[in-house]
Design an enzyme around this catalytic site. Structure first.
Site, PDB file in Angstrom:
ATOM      1  N   ASP A  77      40.890  -7.282  11.676  1.00  0.00           N
ATOM      2  CA  ASP A  77      39.453  -6.994  11.790  1.00  0.00           C
ATOM      3  C   ASP A  77      39.042  -6.526  13.181  1.00  0.00           C
ATOM      4  O   ASP A  77      39.677  -6.840  14.180  1.00  0.00           O
ATOM      5  CB  ASP A  77      38.640  -8.238  11.402  1.00  0.00           C
ATOM      6  CG  ASP A  77      38.992  -9.462  12.241  1.00  0.00           C
ATOM      7  OD1 ASP A  77      40.190  -9.696  12.496  1.00  0.00           O
ATOM      8  OD2 ASP A  77      38.074 -10.193  12.658  1.00  0.00           O
ATOM      9  N   GLU A 135      39.618 -12.622  11.667  1.00  0.00           N
ATOM     10  CA  GLU A 135      39.991 -13.559  12.739  1.00  0.00           C
ATOM     11  C   GLU A 135      38.789 -13.832  13.630  1.00  0.00           C
ATOM     12  O   GLU A 135      38.567 -14.960  14.053  1.00  0.00           O
ATOM     13  CB  GLU A 135      41.147 -12.995  13.572  1.00  0.00           C
ATOM     14  CG  GLU A 135      41.811 -14.026  14.481  1.00  0.00           C
ATOM     15  CD  GLU A 135      41.014 -14.362  15.728  1.00  0.00           C
ATOM     16  OE1 GLU A 135      41.057 -15.522  16.187  1.00  0.00           O
ATOM     17  OE2 GLU A 135      40.319 -13.467  16.265  1.00  0.00           O
ATOM     18  N   GLU A 136      38.006 -12.787  13.899  1.00  0.00           N
ATOM     19  CA  GLU A 136      36.862 -12.956  14.810  1.00  0.00           C
ATOM     20  C   GLU A 136      35.828 -13.924  14.230  1.00  0.00           C
ATOM     21  O   GLU A 136      35.052 -14.519  14.967  1.00  0.00           O
ATOM     22  CB  GLU A 136      36.200 -11.604  15.105  1.00  0.00           C
ATOM     23  CG  GLU A 136      37.100 -10.598  15.829  1.00  0.00           C
ATOM     24  CD  GLU A 136      37.402 -10.966  17.275  1.00  0.00           C
ATOM     25  OE1 GLU A 136      36.847 -11.957  17.770  1.00  0.00           O
ATOM     26  OE2 GLU A 136      38.223 -10.255  17.894  1.00  0.00           O
ATOM     27  N   HIS A 361      37.310  -7.598  24.186  1.00  0.00           N
ATOM     28  CA  HIS A 361      35.939  -7.388  23.681  1.00  0.00           C
ATOM     29  C   HIS A 361      35.100  -6.498  24.597  1.00  0.00           C
ATOM     30  O   HIS A 361      33.902  -6.347  24.374  1.00  0.00           O
ATOM     31  CB  HIS A 361      35.197  -8.711  23.439  1.00  0.00           C
ATOM     32  CG  HIS A 361      35.800  -9.560  22.360  1.00  0.00           C
ATOM     33  ND1 HIS A 361      35.119 -10.563  21.714  1.00  0.00           N
ATOM     34  CD2 HIS A 361      37.029  -9.538  21.785  1.00  0.00           C
ATOM     35  CE1 HIS A 361      35.901 -11.134  20.816  1.00  0.00           C
ATOM     36  NE2 HIS A 361      37.079 -10.531  20.841  1.00  0.00           N
TER      37      HIS A 361
HETATM   38 ZN    ZN Z   1      38.643 -11.125  19.729  1.00  0.00          ZN
HETATM   39 ZN    ZN Z   2      41.583 -11.084  18.896  1.00  0.00          ZN
END
Ligand code: ZN
Ligand code: ZN
Length: 391
Positions: A77, A135-136, A361
């Protein structure tokens, strides 16, 4: 097979897969395009991919010679932000970008799948691939574990990876123990009794109650957790009221708890409950405490990860695998796997050459594509060595 040599030979294909994924990022569990791409590639490599959980994909290879089963995992993701990397293959979607590098993980695991399939007849066991969603959101690995990814065949050990642009390219890093913090996100709703700002005696003011509560919660760290143990409790949101002359009926606090030690995590959660209940009772209010997400710390099994690291040194060189790494205060939802089976999680150094090494990020982040060879080797070399030693 010379794994490193073969990983270098398929590097162009890994890069091409990565760039396609990078250009077509998707969020959370909404991964239709990504899942189709992964299924198509796995089928091309001779696999029979199976859907698992909410937009996860799995497949197995080997098992012809008996042996145990090791799982290798990548997440798929992206993040809800606008890419500013300036790369020619940057995201073509508005406000969706692979700024955590999960596109690289998916591409590296596809590369590993290709190599494992080439050596299927000689594999001393079974390798199970785990392509996970979300996962986020910390909900993807859980959805696959709950859907049974760790059974049929039963998984005996697991390997996960994460690329990081702030660590030197091509090197692998690990911690022989807790590596990523637990993360528990919670919301407390304080229910008071609203009324006119001039008549507090006939109200229960949730802003006053909430203020006492925020202050009281600081004593968990200061007075209750063993000095030296890691525990962070943050209230990141305090919402109440709309006007200067109205006492509102309720207030909302949102916060997070991060720890590395399961006992410390339990203590903090217990005391959060006790102090919330006690404080609101003192001031005649009520409260509801709800956990929005709960992720354990990702802890490597020291024996497993050390064994894997030694095996990977033989493939990549002694100086290319290091335990010189401070555990991360962030979280990783591979924790849902490492809580069930002995695991080894490796960070793949991905600092780009000739470009600033940025934090995960960041909208401008880039990763060194040469590092993918190390990631493919971590999956293939780690799985092979572990199956050989535990057959
Ligand atoms: Zn991340
Ligand atoms: Zn990550």
């Amino acid at each position: 097979m010379d794994i490193r040599k073969r990983a270098m030979e398929i590097q162009d294909e890994v890069v091409a897969n990565r760039r396609w994924l990078h250009q077509h990022p998707e969020l959370g569990h909404n991964l239709d395009g990504t899942v189709s791409f992964v299924r198509e590639k796995l089928t091309e490599y001779g696999y029979t991919p199976v859907d698992c959980g909410d937009h996860g994909v799995t497949a197995t290879v080997g098992g012809k010679n008996g042996g145990k089963c090791i799982l290798i995992r990548a997440d798929m993701d992206a993040l809800p932000l606008k890419e500013e990397s300036g790369l020619p293959f940057a995201s073509e979607r508005d406000n969706v970008a692979h700024a955590c590098g999960h596109d690289t993980h998916t591409a590296m695991l596809l590369g590993a799948a290709k190599l494992l399939r080439e050596m299927e007849d000689e594999l001393p066991g079974t390798v199970k691939l785990m392509f996970q969603p979300a996962e986020e959101l910390m909900t993807g690995a859980r959805s696959m574990v709950e859907a049974g990814i760790l059974e049929n065949p039963h998984v005996d050990a697991a390997i996960g990876t994460h690329i990081m642009a702030m660590l030197p390219a091509r090197k692998l890093f690990y911690v022989p123990g807790p590596m990523f913090a637990s993360c528990d996100m919670f919301t407390i709703t304080i229910k008071g009794h609203g009324g006119h700002g001039s008549q507090p005696q006939v109200t229960v003011d949730p802003i006053v109650v909430g203020s006492h509560l925020v202050t009281a919660l600081q004593t968990i760290n200061a007075r209750e957790v063993t000095p030296g143990a890691v525990a962070v409790l943050t209230i990141g949101c305090f919402q109440a009221g709309a006007a200067s002359n109205i006492i509102p009926a309720s207030a909302k606090l949102m916060g997070s708890i991060r720890t590395f030690d399961p006992a410390v995590r339990e203590l903090v959660k217990q005391r959060l409950k006790d102090i919330t209940e006690g404080t609101v009772k003192t001031f005649r209010a009520e409260a509801e405490l709800v956990y929005d997400s709960e992720t354990a710390a990702l802890a490597n099994d020291p024996a497993t990860v050390t064994f894997l690291a030694e095996a990977l040194k033989k493939i990549l060189g002694d100086d290319m695998v290091s335990d010189d790494l401070t555990p991360f205060s962030g979280s990783e939802d591979f924790a849902f796997v490492s809580a069930e089976v002995p695991s080894g999680f490796f960070v793949v150094g991905g600092a780009p050459e000739g470009y600033p090494a940025l934090p995960q990020h960041n909208p401008k982040i880039r990763f060194e594509e040469d590092a993918f060879v190390s990631g493919v080797c971590a999956y293939v070399g780690g799985a092979l060595a572990w199956l050989e030693a535990n057959r």
